[in-house]
Design a protein around this motif. Sequence first.
Motif, PDB file in Angstrom:
ATOM      1  N   GLY A   1      45.655  35.194  45.390  1.00 32.61           N
ATOM      2  CA  GLY A   1      44.294  34.756  45.627  1.00 32.61           C
ATOM      3  C   GLY A   1      43.650  35.420  46.822  1.00 32.61           C
ATOM      4  O   GLY A   1      44.274  36.195  47.551  1.00 32.61           O
ATOM      5  N   PRO A   2      42.376  35.119  47.058  1.00 35.66           N
ATOM      6  CA  PRO A   2      41.618  35.741  48.146  1.00 35.66           C
ATOM      7  C   PRO A   2      42.071  35.254  49.521  1.00 35.66           C
ATOM      8  O   PRO A   2      42.564  34.126  49.669  1.00 35.66           O
ATOM      9  CB  PRO A   2      40.171  35.292  47.873  1.00 35.66           C
ATOM     10  N   SER A   3      41.849  36.107  50.510  1.00 34.39           N
ATOM     11  CA  SER A   3      42.200  35.720  51.879  1.00 34.39           C
ATOM     12  C   SER A   3      41.339  36.477  52.879  1.00 34.39           C
ATOM     13  O   SER A   3      40.730  37.503  52.561  1.00 34.39           O
ATOM     14  CB  SER A   3      43.684  35.990  52.158  1.00 34.39           C
ATOM     15  N   VAL A   4      41.302  35.956  54.082  1.00 32.22           N
ATOM     16  CA  VAL A   4      40.614  36.564  55.221  1.00 32.22           C
ATOM     17  C   VAL A   4      41.631  36.671  56.342  1.00 32.22           C
ATOM     18  O   VAL A   4      42.411  35.733  56.576  1.00 32.22           O
ATOM     19  CB  VAL A   4      39.420  35.703  55.673  1.00 32.22           C
ATOM     20  N   PHE A   5      41.648  37.813  57.059  1.00 32.83           N
ATOM     21  CA  PHE A   5      42.555  37.955  58.187  1.00 32.83           C
ATOM     22  C   PHE A   5      41.857  38.727  59.292  1.00 32.83           C
ATOM     23  O   PHE A   5      41.212  39.743  59.058  1.00 32.83           O
ATOM     24  CB  PHE A   5      43.886  38.597  57.801  1.00 32.83           C
ATOM     25  N   ALA A   6      41.968  38.175  60.496  1.00 29.29           N
ATOM     26  CA  ALA A   6      41.236  38.698  61.656  1.00 29.29           C
ATOM     27  C   ALA A   6      42.183  38.901  62.823  1.00 29.29           C
ATOM     28  O   ALA A   6      43.177  38.169  62.975  1.00 29.29           O
ATOM     29  CB  ALA A   6      40.133  37.727  62.058  1.00 29.29           C
ATOM     30  N   TYR A   7      41.839  39.878  63.686  1.00 23.71           N
ATOM     31  CA  TYR A   7      42.627  40.180  64.879  1.00 23.71           C
ATOM     32  C   TYR A   7      41.675  40.210  66.065  1.00 23.71           C
ATOM     33  O   TYR A   7      40.715  40.985  66.088  1.00 23.71           O
ATOM     34  CB  TYR A   7      43.369  41.512  64.716  1.00 23.71           C
TER      35      TYR A   7
END
Length: 511
Positions: free
Chosen positions: A248-254
């Motif tokens: 499924g969809p995801s968001v990942f941030a740094y």
Amino acid sequence: MTRIAVGGFLHETNTFAPTKATYDDFVHGGGWPAMAEGTNVLKVMRHINVGLAGFVEAAEANGWEMVPTISCAASPSAHVTRDAFERIVKVMVDGIKAAGPLDAVYLDLHGAMVTEHLDDGEGEILARVRKVIGKDLPLVVSLDLHANVTPQMVEHADALIAYRTYPHIDMADTGRAAAKHLALLLRGQQKFAKAFRQLPFLIPISWQCTNDQPTKGIYQKLAALQSEAVPTLSFAPGFPAADFPHCGPSVFAYGRTQADADAAADAMTKLIIGHEDDFDGRIYTPDEGVRYAMELAKTASRPIVIADTQDNPGAGGDSDTTGMLRALVRNKAQRTAIGVIYDPASASSAHAAGVGATVTLALGGKSGIPGDAPYQETFVVEQLSDGKFVAPGPYYGGRDMDMGPSACLRIGDVRVVVSSHKAQLADQSMYRYVGIEPMEQSVLVNKSSVHFRADFEPIAEKLLICAAPGAMPADTAALPWTRLRPGMRLRPNGPAFAAATHLPSRSPAIG
């Protein structure tokens, strides 16, 4: 000199597809560059639209020394065999282990690999690499926009950076972005805080196209949110055909701080969920699509292009179903072409017969898709090819293609591209290599979902999507799911998944 170990191993797995990916499939590449090891990696990975090629260019500009391990990919399909996975990962991990002193590792991965023995192929790769390099050495990864990102992937990588275009015309750019982020890590000697969010609904691939809304606007907002405080931010709509809990969809941030990373990830998550109603559009039956295309073609000055989306070899199909071909012939379509139908036996028969001959074939339909069967008819052999050519369009980006012995077959005024290897029809050259000029056709039917748009949208009067039998249903809720996360909606605003029993994940301990 800064020393970086590099490698690439890409596969997009449709666990519902008919055919698995073997080691030989990775050796050939199937539309990707052929497998390369050691110094050959740096010879192959240049001036093409691939993440590793973009990273190599940026690394050389930075004056970094690269230690190449292995690069390979295969056409999307069912599970990667245990044999293929273990042989390829061993070369990659042993190469990193033997590299001597390193400053970092960069890997070009897909993010949606499922193997015969593992749900999370990339998570396992990263865990094995991390065990070799230790917890402090930077490990940066470029991913496909269709990655099904998992907690294990996020845990072991210092940065995951996904493509932002579909069609994927920015694969090399994403490799360059990975190099830029790695440079920040090397300069700052400090890792960034991570934020990871999984979204609650599957997004069918036809509505993930970044040429259209809502995805186009989502990525514009994503770019605007990236800053010095949040140097890397990604949204992966996911590959909605992998039956395991993290599909499924995801968001990942740094971010520089945890608060920075969390704020960016939360803003993107809220934006995407707010567009749930908009991931939708019109899909035609084969006869509806062909008749509409023929009507439009009467006054069109350019081809009408139809996506045979459910038999897309870029999503795990075998590129051999015959539903759209039958509809073209049944409706007496004029000046039309369809490709590519993968059928080595039919291609061989055409070569044996020769140009100008007629051949009676059981064409395609050999992958056992419900509602499909070989198309038994007599065809004229119009042209033959050894299958070797260059695909210069925006998606393939100048790759050397090898489709094996191929032919242009004609039935009525319908021309069919038949090949001995499969790759999705995402470049005009995939008609031209067997003598079909796309611009001279009234209707083109491409076995692709979205990638074809990069090269065909500029020449198309109109684009249509048709759903003929195939391994990748346009309606993700039609797949026989058994192992998704409970409560995951099977399409935007669709029914929620509820498993009768919760099966354990297949993730062996690292030995």
